[in-house]
Scaffold this active site. Structure first.
Site, short mmCIF file in Angstrom:
data_model
loop_
_atom_site.label_atom_id
_atom_site.label_comp_id
_atom_site.label_asym_id
_atom_site.label_seq_id
_atom_site.Cartn_x
_atom_site.Cartn_y
_atom_site.Cartn_z
N CYS A 168 11.64 -6.73 -25.21
CA CYS A 168 12.42 -6.36 -26.60
C CYS A 168 11.29 -5.86 -27.59
CB CYS A 168 12.94 -7.79 -26.89
SG CYS A 168 13.74 -7.33 -28.80
N ASP A 300 18.15 0.94 -36.06
CA ASP A 300 17.76 -0.15 -35.16
C ASP A 300 16.73 0.40 -34.20
OD1 ASP A 300 17.15 -2.75 -34.06
OD2 ASP A 300 19.13 -2.91 -32.92
N ASN A 301 15.63 -0.06 -33.86
CA ASN A 301 14.56 0.05 -32.84
C ASN A 301 13.73 1.66 -33.41
OD1 ASN A 301 15.17 -1.79 -30.92
ND2 ASN A 301 16.80 -0.62 -30.27
#
Length: 893
Positions: A168, A300-301
């Site tokens: 992750c 996100d990310n």
């Protein structure tokens, strides 16, 4: 606490031990066995001997699992799970990591049970008998779009099996959240796992589809329906066509069909990149000319510049969409697994050396080439030994098959798995040192940085991993930087609590130039129970009091009877009735003052028994539900999700937040004069932030909810508003939980209203407000003036500092213009400019006596509505009380 003594302890094993491997019904040997097996075991069938002699590790055996009690009340009630997994975001959605030591001890491959999980919402359900018929599409900028079943994927295409470590992007984020809260929840150092994945290289599917010349990206979309659509992301097309990249469409994990948490029945696996790109529950592969426009791909990310604060980031949509901030390849990272956190070495019986061990990984296929450890904060370094179990798979013979897939990867030099390192350190050297620190380097000579790079989302955290060494009572005790989720412990938490500056470049240790900072005053511990009450109450008794009469509710496991307070509750009886039969801990603790908490012993009637308390646990965490067919949005007992659609500036510090409801025809369901509760969760601590607001929307409005909110920002020496700053920091498309309606007052029209359920007639309202307190006044004034048949009179006194602080001035003026004969609106500014033509000065006792006193004493048909800062409300209460106004004629929102 773990104590290690002597030479036979776990701490002195060489590399991660390999548990028994299951191949069919037989036991395979460990990595060190080189294919041997225990004579005491049943002799395996001849056809399985070959698999026992594999040159590589096989997966650990899964232990039995079942649906856990905490999941029974969630949308994931069909998913069996391992209770050892550490939940990072409460009960639901399911985001977990294993205990770091358990993960390391399983060895190179991670069992399905302990593999980390990142779910954004409910797990899509796919029964076993429907898995092979699951379909996903390959379309977009291609010559031959097609839809394929999982059965066709397995039967038509060549299958491959190889190991991949998934990580992750938030791995080790807890460290960032302790330095400064990010927008992400707190992963520890175990947000990674390795498994054998079986499937089809994605290039085989894309070549059948024949991408067009303009194609540049491959977008993936899953079946997990979320508030902002389905989860999706994208990678570059040329990566997918490059066999060295190893991107595959996988349908097996460690030789078994995919577990629901891991994408059942089919998912994408992208080696060397962050786990957020490996989309689960695959439904679409779409070829495009541009990167994905999916909300989750954009928001996100990403690693935004460290100069961007969470508050500022919400209004920088162009920055979020900038692909140069998107994360693809993993960065180099490592962690110490042994010594464990709080492990002890008893010096009296300690061996001469201690084996320090851990993991390391790189990104983009790069191999870790060195792991260094320092005992003196980087003045000198020692080289650790590194083992690469991934290389064992490259030694598989030609034609080798595993779980129906070829293991042919001898030709691929890219490294897509973690490696393990170890080094023997003399215990005497540990006694002379204050800490252990490590750093890894990959074959591109990229090395872990000494210091942290903090960013809004708290991703890709990879500074040197530091373990502190304490000398105490003839022993050495080791302290890791953090513990995952809300678990207490770690030197970073300890240092910050003592006033240390974790960003000073010295790991929080005081320097001569730093002044000692004052410690935060501890929160007062207020007793909310009656020590004389010893009654034990069951869930059945509690639920029997979940209606409007004799409402019971639970706070921190204790049961309270709200019946005596129904008439006197400032928020109205509905606030108590809505909580009846439920665990109201979160809302009560978040909203209520110390004074309110101190009153609770009077209403304490008992304690829930253990079974009943467990039955209630987690209910609120996952009750946020939405229904695309429900005609009314607000629900009094359940939270509903609304999507942030827009933010409109109305002054320098106030904005109208517009939220999209479930569907365009859905009404809000909020009576005039009542308010609603809004909830956000701190992503780092999972702490709920709940506040009450009165929207601007018309009662009959559909599809959209508009709320005017003044943002109280942090200033030197003065913290700002938790909720208002949190709201301002979320991007468009983010959801917020809403519940309601609540409140003791409701305006029914033409002078009729109810207060705490009692109907009364009002011929004249006096409305006093300041700042954003105008919103409930706005609602009632609009209702009175929009009905030509309403003869109710209104006097509105609106106090502010500057003219720009007057909120909704144009709308208020329009309302008064609709009924000029029976409405009066006075603005008063405490810091006016020279051009201001209205009233000047503060809302004072003399002003209230002059303006309101002219109405005379209350005769039961006049009511004062007040909403503003605490000081204003206190002054109004004192002044009007002195003028003879009765308390029942004064209503404070």
């Amino acid at each position: 606490m773990v104590v290690h003594v002597g030479t036979a302890t776990r701490s002195n094993c060489t590399f991660p031990p390999t548990p028994p491997r299951t191949v069919g019904n037989s036991q395979a040997g460990s990595d060190d066995d080189e294919g041997t097996f225990d004579d005491s075991l049943p002799t395996p069938p001849v056809e399985k001997i070959a698999s026992l002699l594999k040159p590589y590790a096989l997966p650990p055996q899964n232990t039995p699992t079942q649906v856990l009690p905490e999941d029974l009340k969630t949308p994931d009630s069909h998913v069996p799970r391992d209770p050892r997994l550490i939940r990072l975001t409460g009960v639901h959605p399911f985001n977990v990591e294993p205990p770091l030591t358990d993960l390391y001890d399983e060895g190179f491959l991670t069992s399905e049970n302990l593999h980390y999980v990142r779910n954004h919402g409910p797990v899509p359900e796919c029964p076993d008998d429907e898995s092979l018929n699951w379909t996903f599409a390959v379309d977009g900028l291609v010559e031959k779009p097609f839809t394929i079943t999982v059965r066709d994927l397995i039967e038509t295409y060549d299958q491959f099996t190889y190991p991949v470590t998934l990580v992750c992007a938030g791995n080790r984020r807890k460290e960032q959240n302790i330095v400064r809260k990010s927008k992400g929840f707190s992963w520890g150092a175990a947000g990674l796992s390795t498994a054998l994945w079986t499937g089809v290289p994605i290039g085989a599917l894309l070549r059948i589809a024949k991408p067009k010349r303009s194609a540049r990206y491959v977008c993936f979309e899953g079946a997990d329906k979320l508030p902002n659509g389905y989860y999706g992301t994208s990678v570059k097309l040329n990566w997918c066509l490059d066999e060295n990249r190893g991107i595959m469409v996988a349908h097996k994990m460690n030789g078994q069909s995919l577990h629901p948490d891991h994408g059942k029945p089919v998912r994408i696996i992208i080696p060397g990149q962050i786990g957020g790109r490996s989309v689960k529950w695959l439904k679409k592969i779409t070829i495009t000319a541009e990167p994905s426009d999916n909300w989750y791909h954009i928001y996100d990310n990403r690693v935004l510049p460290t100069t961007i604060s969470p508050e500022a980031s919400a209004n920088l949509s162009d920055v979020w969409k900038d692909e140069k901030y998107a994360i693809y390849d993993l960065n180099v990272n490592s962690a110490i697994c042994y010594p464990q956190h709080d492990e002890l070495i008893m010096l009296e019986s300690a061996p001469e050396t201690y084996k320090v061990r851990g993991y390391a990984y790189g990104g983009g296929g790069k191999r870790i080439t060195r792991l260094e450890i320092t005992l003196n904060k980087g003045k000198s370094w020692l080289l650790a030994d590194i083992r690469y179990p991934e290389d064992d798979y490259r030694r598989a013979p030609d034609g080798d098959l595993l779980y129906g897939g070829s293991t042919d990867m001898w030709w691929r030099e890219a490294c897509f798995c973690w490696c393990f390192w170890e080094i023997d350190i003399p215990v005497s050297d540990l006694c002379d040192s204050d800490d252990l620190m490590i750093r890894a380097m990959d074959e591109g000579m990229m090395v872990q940085p000494r210091d942290m790079y903090w960013s809004v989302l708290g991703m890709m955290n990879n500074p040197w991993f530091r373990v502190v060494i304490h000398k105490e009572d003839g022993a050495l005790r080791f302290e890791h930087p953090t513990q995952p989720a809300l678990q207490a412990g770690g030197w970073m938490e300890r240092v910050k609590a003592s006033g240390g500056n974790l960003a000073n470049g010295f790991w929080g240790e005081k320097t001569s130039s730093e002044a000692v900072e004052a410690l935060t005053e501890p929160e007062k511990d207020i007793r909310m129970t009656n020590p004389k009450v010893d009654r034990v109450i069951t869930i059945e008794e509690l639920k029997a009091h979940s209606g409007e009469t004799e409402p019971w509710f639970v706070v921190k496991g204790h049961v309270y009877d709200g019946t005596p307070y129904l008439d006197g509750h400032p928020g109205g009886a509905t606030s108590i009735i809505n909580a009846a039969g439920q665990d109201a801990t979160e809302e009560f603790i978040t909203i209520h003052s110390e004074n309110a908490k101190a009153m609770m012993p009077k209403y304490h009637i008992g304690t829930l028994d253990a079974a009943s308390l467990k039955a209630l646990e987690g209910g609120d965490e996952d009750e946020s539900t939405n229904d695309l067919t429900r005609p009314v949005f607000l629900q009094p007992k359940n939270w509903s999700k609304a999507i942030l659609k827009s933010k409109t500036d109305v002054s320098s510090d106030s904005k109208i937040f517009s939220f999209r409801l479930d569907h365009p025809n859905q009404s809000i369901g909020l009576p005039t004069g009542q308010h609603l509760l809004m909830r956000l969760r701190d992503p780092a601590t999972r702490e709920a932030i709940i506040r009450a607001y009165t929207p601007l929307s018309e009662p009959h409005a559909t599809g959209q909810l508009d709320v005017l909110i003044k943002i109280y920002r942090d200033s030197p020496g003065q913290p700002g508003g938790k909720m208002t700053q949190a709201l301002d920091s979320i991007p468009l498309g983010h959801f917020i939980d809403i519940k309601g309606p609540v409140g003791k007052f409701e305006y029914l029209g033409r002078g009729q209203c109810t207060v705490s359920g009692v109907t009364r007639h009002v011929r004249r309202f006096v409305m006093i407000c300041a700042g954003s307190g105008v919103t409930p006044i706005f609602q009632v004034l609009r209702a009175v003036t929009s009905d030509a048949g309403d003869e109710t009179e209104c006097l509105v006194l609106d106090g502010n500092r500057f003219e720009d602080d007057i909120l909704c001035k144009a709308e208020l003026d329009t309302m008064v213009a609709r009924a000029p004969s029976r409405t009066t609106l006075l603005y008063k500014l405490s810091r006016p400019t020279e051009t201001w033509q209205g009233l000047r000065g503060r809302m004072s006792k003399e002003f209230l006596e002059e303006r309101i006193g002219a109405f005379g004493k209350s005769d039961g048909q006049e009511m004062v509505l007040v909403c503003g800062p605490g000081a204003l409300e206190a002054m109004v209460r004192e002044v009007l009380g002195g003028l003879g106004w009765k308390s029942e004629d004064l209503l404070f929102f």
